[in-house]
Structure formats: C-alpha cells, structure tokens
Design an enzyme around this catalytic site. Structure first.
Site, mmCIF file in Angstrom:
data_model
loop_
_atom_site.group_PDB
_atom_site.id
_atom_site.type_symbol
_atom_site.label_atom_id
_atom_site.label_comp_id
_atom_site.label_asym_id
_atom_site.label_seq_id
_atom_site.Cartn_x
_atom_site.Cartn_y
_atom_site.Cartn_z
ATOM 1 N N LYS A 1 0.858 -1.189 0.000
ATOM 2 C CA LYS A 1 0.000 0.000 0.000
ATOM 3 C C LYS A 1 0.897 1.243 0.000
ATOM 4 O O LYS A 1 1.901 1.278 0.729
ATOM 5 C CB LYS A 1 -0.867 -0.039 1.253
ATOM 6 N N SER B 1 -9.589 1.236 3.228
ATOM 7 C CA SER B 1 -8.771 2.053 2.369
ATOM 8 C C SER B 1 -7.710 1.265 1.593
ATOM 9 O O SER B 1 -7.166 1.782 0.623
ATOM 10 C CB SER B 1 -8.075 3.134 3.192
ATOM 11 N N SER C 1 -9.559 -1.218 7.397
ATOM 12 C CA SER C 1 -9.019 -0.978 6.053
ATOM 13 C C SER C 1 -8.231 -2.121 5.429
ATOM 14 O O SER C 1 -7.850 -2.031 4.261
ATOM 15 C CB SER C 1 -8.135 0.270 6.064
#
Lengths: 490, 95
Positions: free
Chosen positions: A80, A155, A179
């Site tokens: 990420k 996310s 997330s």
C-alpha cells in the site's frame, strides 16, 4: 501462470528449481500488463527494480539459501502506498505528496527485504487511508476484480484488488478501522489486522496513531500466517510496538478446533445486515460447530457507540498528524504572503475532500469548549468498548461476525454521503478501538451478481495464532478461498 | 437535543486549511449530519470511567541516549519544496 500461486506453492516450486524468481516476477508483471487497465490497483509499478530484485533472489537460491531462513525468497509482493520504501514514491494517494520519494525503508520493508521478497510497486488507497472504498484516492479509481462497476473496499483497496486479480502473490496494507479486513472481504481474499503493537509502524505514514496497524492480505490463511511471521515483532524505533515474542504462526495451523469457544455477539446480528450475508455467516457458524467449536452467545453492549467513538477519535488524531503537511519541509507548497497563508493554501490545494472533512472534524472535537463533550467522552466510551471485549474473552476464544454488512457496493453509490460511508465500518471498527486482532476469510458469495462475502474473526490481544488456526481449519473444510474472479484467471 | 452548530470558517482557520465558499457550504452540511450522529455518545453512561488514549499502556518508553545513523543532509532536503545553502527556505516570518 506462476502469478496464480500462493506463497507456499511458489516457494515450494522455487525450492525444487521448477521455476525461477525472475519467471514468477515476470508472470506477475504480465498479469499487471493484462488486467491493470481494468482494475487500477497500482499507482506505480517498478518493473526494472522488480526484475533486478528477482535476479538477486535467483542468485541467492542458487547459492543454497533456503526458505527456512528466508521465507519469502523470490516471492513478488506489493505494498500500500503509505508504507515507505527507500527510493520509491510515497504518495499516500494524495496530491500533497505527489512527488515525494521516500528517503528510508519502513521496518516491515527491511524485514521483507531480509526475507527475500520482491517488491513490485505501490498500491492505491483512499487518501491517507481515510475511506472505505478507495474512491478517495487523488489519482485513480480501483475496481473490484469480481465486478468492475463496484468498489474494492478501502482504504487498502489496491492491496486487496491486486491480490484478488493475481497481480501479486500477497501484499501489505494498513488497518485503522477495517481498512485491511473490509477490502479483503469484498475482494474474496484473506486479510489480517494484528493486535495494536504487534507490527512496527516505523515508516507507516500516520493517520490515527492509537488505531493504525499494518496488516497482511493473502490468497489463503497459510500465506497470511507466513507474511505475518515475517513482518511482526518488537521494534525499538516504534515506541508503541510491544516487546512480545512472535510465535511460529504456521505451527498453529493444526486443523484442531475441538473445545474452542466461538463468541456470537447478539448486537452484531441485527439491523442492516444483507439477508444473503446473514445466511452465509450462519452457515459458517454451523460449519465451525461441526468442526468442534462451541458457539456461545455473548454481549458487547457498547457496540452501538463504536462508529461515533471512532469518528471522534480518528479525525482528532488525524488533524494532529496531518499538521506536518504544511509546505515547509516536503511535499507540495503553494506560496502565500506570509507563512500562515502559505500553510492554508498548500493544505487547501493538496488535500482532497475527505481528508479536509476529517481535519475539520478533528480540529473541532479537540477545540476549546468542545473537547470534553466529544473527545474526552469518546475516550471514555472507548474504555467501555475495550472492557466489553476483554470480558467476552473470559468466556470465549474468538468472536465471529460478518466482516461487512453487505457485499461490495457500486462506485459512486456512497461517495457523496460521508455518514453512510462511515456506517460501512460497523463490524470492523471496534477491533481497532479495543486494540485486539481481527481477520477476514472468504465464506461465500452473493447469488447475483456473484460477489464475495467475508467472515470476520476477532481475537484476544496477541491472539493472532488462534484466529489463524480457526480460519485455516474453516478453509480446509470449504473451498471459498480457491475461487478467483474470472478476470484473474482468464 | 440537536448538535451545536460548527463555525466552519473558524475551525478551518484553526486547522490552517483554505476552503472555497463551495467547500464551506458542502462540508458544513455534511459535518452537521455527522455531529448530529455523535449526539448518540451522550447516551453512554461514562460516570467513573477513565478515558483511554491508548490500548497498550506502555509508559516512559525511552532509548539509550546514543548517536545513531541518521539521514544524510542531502537526503533530508531531497523532498523540500525550496532549499538553499543546505537549509529549508521559507517565507519571511519576522519583519
């Protein structure tokens, strides 16, 4: 087809010299070239760097290195874009860091490199990890590989979508209120958020520091256990990391569940759950009971306050953490007549709508006259929420819930209604407030369209091994985790 | 009971965040709804409950006071929007 393998399958092949790390890396790069225009999981692909890392891994394998000491040797992964890798972009999905290049490696990145992993690139996310759909990225949408009109969750939407579309073997995300678990559930892969303090956050850009934790996304539970084992552990560079020994997670995968108690919170199987999700989770309860677990009804009475508590505390911490983005030392700068105007213009131009909303909300709940009514009260309710869990864990070994109230929603469906988007986090958010661990494992599909459903297991502080053991036994008894999106295997 | 009204322009100033008039109106309405939702917290009985800032009560975490390797000068300035003479350049603060 090497990109379709799990970590354990790929490392077995590499060890037997049935393939090279370069071939595995090239297979992932080919898959990225094939599906990325549809999925949009990556913000940046480091093709040359990945192939160079693969050649090093092949040389290391040739020199006699083994996966016993380097468990990820030759395995292509991605991160990420909120976890620092030296020399790589670190945008956090934000215009304010659009041209930022990380000067150092996060601790988890040092650990991945030492374990021999190959880092393919940077995965899309909601700006600064604030969101539940990845629609808040300043750069691009990521689409759910099971249905390109739907969100992948967030996310860590790029993380889950990349694993689910076989672009990488596994990946890391971060989880502040769900997330990692929520996108893993919506994309049909495994996601684990370990206990607060289990993994060093050095090099993870801070959103809400008392809640943030790095998490692992993988194609099956064994891979999640392997990845967690590599990145977990005390780190003196993160003062919130806990000096707790890291168990051998793989040895927990015994398949033996007899005598374990499974807590079913009565507050979680009520309002707002999609009937198909409810039926699927009930079937999973029956399956775990058949495997020897004893279902026990429990109560987490302060559940109804969790979302409000989170959306006071997380924005409060975010408003403080994001004060560092002021145009002085790094990132975007928009000039002004004086420093205050420069800060305000820089931040006004550099942040997206959701980040601005949370900064305003956080500043407000911390401001004079409102601190006691919102922030202090939320911190007290947080104590009650944690006590609920600690009390429940006196009776049960793990708690089970759906990961999300429904399967993936459509792109744009909730984009203009922040409160509706916040309510999406109902099942995942308490785990972060309580500082415990949680995992999502695939447990079925909706009928039409066919979309993955996730089962969430919540565990005691530092009880990741229990969660992995239960999820692994469930996986052995079902085939959900073997299902791939048609796009991923076309 | 309804939530207090937020003076969004004032709060944005505290946050050093320039908003357009359109953003002020839109965020004001959206956050009004969120604050309304926060009213729920008033129903929780928190009498005698200690606030929790952190789930892992580690206190006084220190390290030995030893010089450690740190970022080279050029690396520290690499992402600076403006730098000169090995320093970050900023607008004049004191007349």
């Amino acid at each position: 087809m090497l990109n379709r393998l799990t970590v354990s399958e790929l490392t077995a092949k590499l060890a037997r010299r049935e393939c090279s790390a370069r071939e595995a890396t090239q297979a992932c790069l080919n898959q990225i070239a094939r599906v990325e225009e549809h999925v949009g999981a990556f913000l940046n692909v480091d093709t040359a760097g990945a192939l160079a890392q693969a050649d090093v891994a092949d040389a290391t394998l040739k020199a006699g290195a083994s996966h016993a000491t380097q468990p990820l040797l030759g395995v292509p992964l991605a991160l990420k874009d909120i976890i620092a890798v030296r020399g790589q972009p670190l945008t956090c999905g934000s215009r304010i860091l659009e041209h930022f290049v990380s000067p150092y490696d996060a601790t988890v990145v040092e650990k991945l490199k030492t374990a021999g992993a190959i880092l393919l690139g940077r995965l899309n996310l909601d700006e600064f990890a604030m969101g539940s759909s990845t629609e808040n990225s300043a750069f691009q949408l990521t689409r759910n590989p099971w249905d390109l009109e739907r969100i992948p969750g967030g996310s860590s939407g790029g993380t889950a979508a990349a694993v689910a579309s076989n672009e990488v073997i596994a990946a890391l995300g971060s989880d502040t209120g769900g997330s990692v678990r929520q996108p893993a559930a919506l994309c049909g892969v495994v996601g684990i958020k370990p206990t607060y303090g289990r993994i060093s956050r050095y090099g993870l850009v801070a959103y809400a520091s008392s809640l943030d934790q790095i998490g692992c996304v993988a194609k099956d539970v064994r891979d999640a256990a392997t990845l967690l084992g590599v990145v977990a552990g005390y780190d003196p560079r993160d003062s919130t990391s806990v000096p707790q020994p890291v168990p051998d997670f793989a040895s927990a995968l015994t398949g033996e569940l007899k005598g374990l108690k499974l807590g079913l919170p009565r507050e979680y199987l009520v309002a707002g759950i999609d009937p198909e999700v409810k039926a699927t989770v009930e079937a999973a309860i029956a399956r775990l009971a058949a495997l020897g677990m004893e279902p026990v009804e429990i109560s987490l009475p302060h559940t109804e306050y969790a979302i409000a508590t989170y959306y006071v505390i997380a924005p409060a911490e975010a408003s403080a953490n994001l004060a560092r983005f002021d145009g002085v030392r790094y990132g975007l700068r928009v000039d002004g007549a004086d420093p205050i105007e420069m800060y305000a213009r820089t931040r006004g131009a550099g942040f997206g709508a959701e980040v601005k909303r949370r900064i305003i909300l956080g500043t407000y709940v911390l401001s004079s006259g409102y601190y006691d009514a919102y922030y202090l009260r939320a911190q007290k309710v947080r104590t009650l929420i944690r006590q609920d869990f600690l009390k429940a864990f006196e009776q049960v070994d793990a708690i089970m819930t759906p990961t999300t109230p429904s399967a993936a929603f459509k792109i744009g469906e909730k984009a203009n209604d922040p409160l509706q988007m916040y309510l999406e986090d109902i099942f995942t958010i308490s785990c972060n407030l309580a500082g415990i661990c949680g995992l999502s494992v695939p447990c079925g599909f909706t009928a039409s369209p066919r979309l993955p459903i996730g089962l969430q297991l919540l565990g005691k502080p530092f009880g990741e091994a229990d969660l992995l053991r239960i999820a692994h036994a469930y996986e052995q008894a079902t085939d959900w985790h073997r299902e791939r999106a048609p796009l991923a295997v076309a | 009971m309804s939530a207090p009204q937020m003076d969004i322009r004032y709060v944005a100033h505290l946050a050093r965040l320039a908003l357009t008039p359109e953003e002020e109106a839109r965020f004001g309405a959206q956050l009004g709804g969120v604050l309304e939702y926060f009213e729920k917290l008033k129903q929780a009985d928190v009498s005698g409950v200690e606030p929790m800032a952190h789930t892992m009560p580690l206190v006084n975490v220190t390290r030995p006071d030893q010089v450690q390797p740190s970022l080279p000068h050029a690396e520290a300035l690499r992402n600076a929007p403006a730098a000169a003479n090995g320093l970050f350049s900023v607008p004049k603060i004191v007349e």
